[in-house]
Design a protein around this motif. Structure first.
Motif, mmCIF file in Angstrom:
data_model
loop_
_atom_site.group_PDB
_atom_site.id
_atom_site.type_symbol
_atom_site.label_atom_id
_atom_site.label_comp_id
_atom_site.label_asym_id
_atom_site.label_seq_id
_atom_site.Cartn_x
_atom_site.Cartn_y
_atom_site.Cartn_z
ATOM 1 N N SER A 89 31.742 14.225 -44.802
ATOM 2 C CA SER A 89 31.341 13.667 -43.519
ATOM 3 C C SER A 89 31.457 12.150 -43.519
ATOM 4 C CB SER A 89 29.900 14.090 -43.202
ATOM 5 O OG SER A 89 29.434 13.478 -42.021
ATOM 6 N N VAL A 90 31.030 11.510 -44.608
ATOM 7 C CA VAL A 90 31.104 10.049 -44.695
ATOM 8 C C VAL A 90 32.552 9.580 -44.766
ATOM 9 C CG1 VAL A 90 30.545 8.058 -46.151
ATOM 10 C CG2 VAL A 90 28.833 9.833 -45.738
ATOM 11 N N LEU A 91 33.402 10.329 -45.474
ATOM 12 C CA LEU A 91 34.803 9.934 -45.611
ATOM 13 C C LEU A 91 35.643 10.303 -44.394
ATOM 14 C CD1 LEU A 91 35.553 10.820 -49.362
ATOM 15 C CD2 LEU A 91 34.608 8.726 -48.368
ATOM 16 N N GLY A 92 35.109 11.148 -43.506
ATOM 17 C CA GLY A 92 35.841 11.519 -42.297
ATOM 18 C C GLY A 92 36.934 12.539 -42.521
ATOM 19 N N VAL A 93 36.743 13.425 -43.504
ATOM 20 C CA VAL A 93 37.706 14.495 -43.781
ATOM 21 C C VAL A 93 36.933 15.795 -43.909
ATOM 22 C CG1 VAL A 93 39.363 12.953 -44.910
ATOM 23 C CG2 VAL A 93 37.611 14.098 -46.267
ATOM 24 N N SER A 94 37.662 16.898 -44.063
ATOM 25 C CA SER A 94 36.999 18.187 -44.174
ATOM 26 C C SER A 94 36.450 18.400 -45.582
ATOM 27 C CB SER A 94 37.976 19.320 -43.839
ATOM 28 O OG SER A 94 38.954 19.452 -44.853
ATOM 29 N N GLU A 95 35.456 19.269 -45.685
ATOM 30 C CA GLU A 95 34.877 19.584 -46.992
ATOM 31 C C GLU A 95 35.917 20.219 -47.905
ATOM 32 O OE1 GLU A 95 31.181 22.191 -48.907
ATOM 33 O OE2 GLU A 95 31.439 22.038 -46.721
ATOM 34 N N LEU B 186 34.774 -0.480 -60.916
ATOM 35 C CA LEU B 186 35.544 0.740 -61.093
ATOM 36 C C LEU B 186 36.337 1.034 -59.835
ATOM 37 C CD1 LEU B 186 36.250 3.168 -62.848
ATOM 38 C CD2 LEU B 186 34.194 4.303 -62.012
ATOM 39 N N THR B 187 35.703 0.963 -58.713
ATOM 40 C CA THR B 187 36.382 1.021 -57.430
ATOM 41 C C THR B 187 35.394 0.589 -56.344
ATOM 42 O OG1 THR B 187 37.493 2.415 -55.787
ATOM 43 C CG2 THR B 187 35.855 3.474 -57.160
ATOM 44 N N CYS B 188 35.873 -0.144 -55.382
ATOM 45 C CA CYS B 188 35.041 -0.582 -54.254
ATOM 46 C C CYS B 188 35.738 -0.159 -52.965
ATOM 47 C CB CYS B 188 34.833 -2.094 -54.288
ATOM 48 S SG CYS B 188 33.972 -2.679 -55.756
ATOM 49 N N ALA B 189 35.916 1.146 -52.811
ATOM 50 C CA ALA B 189 36.734 1.658 -51.724
ATOM 51 C C ALA B 189 35.944 1.940 -50.452
ATOM 52 C CB ALA B 189 37.456 2.934 -52.175
ATOM 53 N N LEU B 190 34.614 1.927 -50.520
ATOM 54 C CA LEU B 190 33.795 2.250 -49.359
ATOM 55 C C LEU B 190 33.153 0.993 -48.796
ATOM 56 C CD1 LEU B 190 31.963 5.465 -50.639
ATOM 57 C CD2 LEU B 190 34.098 5.310 -49.332
ATOM 58 N N ASP B 191 32.982 0.977 -47.475
ATOM 59 C CA ASP B 191 32.309 -0.169 -46.872
ATOM 60 C C ASP B 191 30.791 0.011 -46.989
ATOM 61 O OD1 ASP B 191 31.420 1.545 -44.780
ATOM 62 O OD2 ASP B 191 33.240 1.140 -43.617
ATOM 63 N N GLN B 192 30.054 -0.999 -46.577
ATOM 64 C CA GLN B 192 28.606 -0.993 -46.765
ATOM 65 C C GLN B 192 27.945 0.141 -45.994
ATOM 66 O OE1 GLN B 192 26.978 -3.125 -48.991
ATOM 67 N NE2 GLN B 192 25.430 -1.536 -48.646
ATOM 68 N N GLU B 193 28.420 0.439 -44.801
ATOM 69 C CA GLU B 193 27.829 1.522 -44.019
ATOM 70 C C GLU B 193 28.002 2.861 -44.724
ATOM 71 O OE1 GLU B 193 28.169 3.551 -39.546
ATOM 72 O OE2 GLU B 193 29.310 1.731 -40.048
ATOM 73 N N GLN B 194 29.171 3.089 -45.298
ATOM 74 C CA GLN B 194 29.408 4.328 -46.034
ATOM 75 C C GLN B 194 28.549 4.392 -47.295
ATOM 76 O OE1 GLN B 194 33.687 3.661 -46.298
ATOM 77 N NE2 GLN B 194 34.065 5.475 -45.028
ATOM 78 N N ARG B 195 28.399 3.264 -47.985
ATOM 79 C CA ARG B 195 27.553 3.247 -49.179
ATOM 80 C C ARG B 195 26.107 3.579 -48.826
ATOM 81 N NH1 ARG B 195 29.518 -2.591 -51.609
ATOM 82 N NH2 ARG B 195 31.721 -2.321 -51.076
ATOM 83 N N ASP B 196 25.613 3.000 -47.744
ATOM 84 C CA ASP B 196 24.238 3.262 -47.335
ATOM 85 C C ASP B 196 24.041 4.738 -46.986
ATOM 86 O OD1 ASP B 196 23.684 0.594 -47.696
ATOM 87 O OD2 ASP B 196 23.896 0.079 -45.566
ATOM 88 N N ALA B 197 25.060 5.351 -46.368
ATOM 89 C CA ALA B 197 24.957 6.756 -45.971
ATOM 90 C C ALA B 197 24.921 7.688 -47.177
ATOM 91 C CB ALA B 197 26.126 7.125 -45.058
ATOM 92 N N LEU B 198 25.467 7.250 -48.304
ATOM 93 C CA LEU B 198 25.526 8.093 -49.494
ATOM 94 C C LEU B 198 24.435 7.771 -50.510
ATOM 95 C CD1 LEU B 198 29.393 8.052 -50.028
ATOM 96 C CD2 LEU B 198 28.021 10.094 -49.553
ATOM 97 N N ALA B 199 23.717 6.687 -50.314
ATOM 98 C CA ALA B 199 22.720 6.260 -51.301
ATOM 99 C C ALA B 199 21.646 7.328 -51.469
ATOM 100 C CB ALA B 199 22.092 4.938 -50.875
ATOM 101 N N PRO B 200 21.336 7.707 -52.710
ATOM 102 C CA PRO B 200 20.291 8.720 -52.939
ATOM 103 C C PRO B 200 18.907 8.168 -52.623
ATOM 104 C CG PRO B 200 21.014 7.788 -55.027
ATOM 105 C CD PRO B 200 21.919 7.215 -53.959
ATOM 106 N N ALA B 201 17.988 9.079 -52.359
ATOM 107 C CA ALA B 201 16.624 8.675 -52.003
ATOM 108 C C ALA B 201 15.773 8.470 -53.250
ATOM 109 C CB ALA B 201 16.004 9.731 -51.100
#
Length: 350
Positions: A25-31, A146-161
């Motif tokens: 969902s965050v990457l904008g592709v199908s599972e 290692l890689t910085c391929a995601l923007d800040q909004e995507q990183r925030d959406a994936l950050a664990p609780a």
């Protein structure tokens, strides 16, 4: 490496146990696309997510070891070290005559661990053991380069609780307290006691950090809800973290160099913090010993390394001496021994 693969690796860096549906969902592709890419990276690039203990919260001590061996014996010794469960990052350096590794020991056995290791390794001509006192970068902290391929909004959406695990600052006694082994303020506090269930879960997660809760529950012979609660507890306590194990050479062919520095005590914290901000630095830690700061630096070539040593490192105040050693072979990475990517039929392993 393709952009989608880099973004997937970055997503797993942020949370190694994030469901593929959420990553997709965050990457904008199908599972299904993410699942196929993940499987392909595991097959071709040796990609793995590994669950690891954060040593300090569970009462473990880490030693940084340098071992010199007789000519021709280093590879065999390194393989023996890599086969041990208590070692991390076993590497050959300095023309394959020196072995560098990390040894993990329980606090009660920490003082004797290097001596016991030496007794079991014939062929070692000398050993330097330095205890890790403070981790500035590496281990529980993510190496962002290692890689910085995601923007800040995507990183925030994936950050664990969960709070990011790290070595906590030491608990200092009150200024008027006498420094005594009997002082309760100097006793380790807040340690997480591991249960039999924890050991079972940790062994499974060390093999595959993305093992499903259902599979973990079946292996531990308990309810899935119990497994979920225990893993959440370990992560919240900073005792369990997940790392991505992938060959960095696939991301730009960097070469690794170990750097030992002697830093004046009044500058040690500042230099360590500065190194943690350098994208070239994958690991930095304060240690005991004649040199008191250890770092691992990844650079694309020798010219880049020279510029880093003279311009970036050389500009930091408080560093008195610097010793470098190129890493010529890595036998154990993040808990992975002898990993080889698939080779065409008929080829031999070197």
């Amino acid at each position: 490496m393709e952009s989608l693969n880099l973004r997937l690796i970055h997503a797993l860096q942020i949370d190694g146990r994030a469901p593929l549906r959420r990553i997709a969902s965050v990457l904008g592709v199908s599972e299904q696309v993410v699942a196929r890419r993940y499987a392909a990276l595991c097959e071709s690039a040796g990609l793995r997510v590994i669950g690891r203990l954060n040593p300090r919260p569970v009462g473990q001590t880490v030693w940084a070891l340098r071992l010199q061996s007789a000519p021709g014996a280093s590879l065999g010794l390194a393989r023996a070290l890599a086969a041990r469960e208590d070692t991390r990052w076993v590497q050959l350096a300095s023309g394959a005559t020196e072995i560098i590794c990390h040894l993990v020991a329980h606090r009660d056995r920490a003082q004797d661990a290097p001596v016991q290791l030496l007794d079991r390794l014939p062929g070692v001509t000398s050993i330097t053991a330095q205890r890790v006192l403070r981790l500035f970068k590496g281990g529980p902290t993510t190496w962002g380069a290692l890689t910085c391929a995601l923007d800040q909004e995507q990183r925030d959406a994936l950050a664990p609780a969960f709070p990011p695990p790290a070595f906590p600052p030491p608990r200092l006694p009150p200024s008027d307290a006498r420094l005594s082994s009997a002082s309760p303020s100097l006793e380790p506090t807040g340690l997480t006691e591991l249960t039999d269930l924890d050991h079972t879960l940790l062994a499974a997660l060390a093999r595959d950090g993305r093992t499903t809760y259902a599979a973990l529950a079946a292996e531990a012979r308990c309810h899935e809800s119990t497994v979920r609660r225990r893993i959440a507890h370990l992560r919240a306590a900073g005792a369990l973290f997940f790392v991505v194990d992938v060959d960095e050479r696939l991301l730009g062919s960097p070469t690794t160099t170990a750097i030992w520095m002697s830093v004046r005590p009044s500058h040690l914290a500042a230099v360590g913090a500065a190194l943690a901000d350098h994208p070239e630095v994958a690991y930095a830690a304060a240690t005991t010993g004649r040199t008191n700061l250890l770092a691992a630096v990844l650079c694309p070539d020798d010219e880049y390394l020279y510029d880093y040593l003279t311009d970036r490192l050389g500009a930091l105040p408080g560093i008195d001496t610097v010793e470098t050693a190129p890493i010529v072979r890595t036998l154990k990475r993040v808990g992975t021994v002898g990993r080889h990517r698939n080779r065409p039929a008929g080829t031999r392993r070197g």
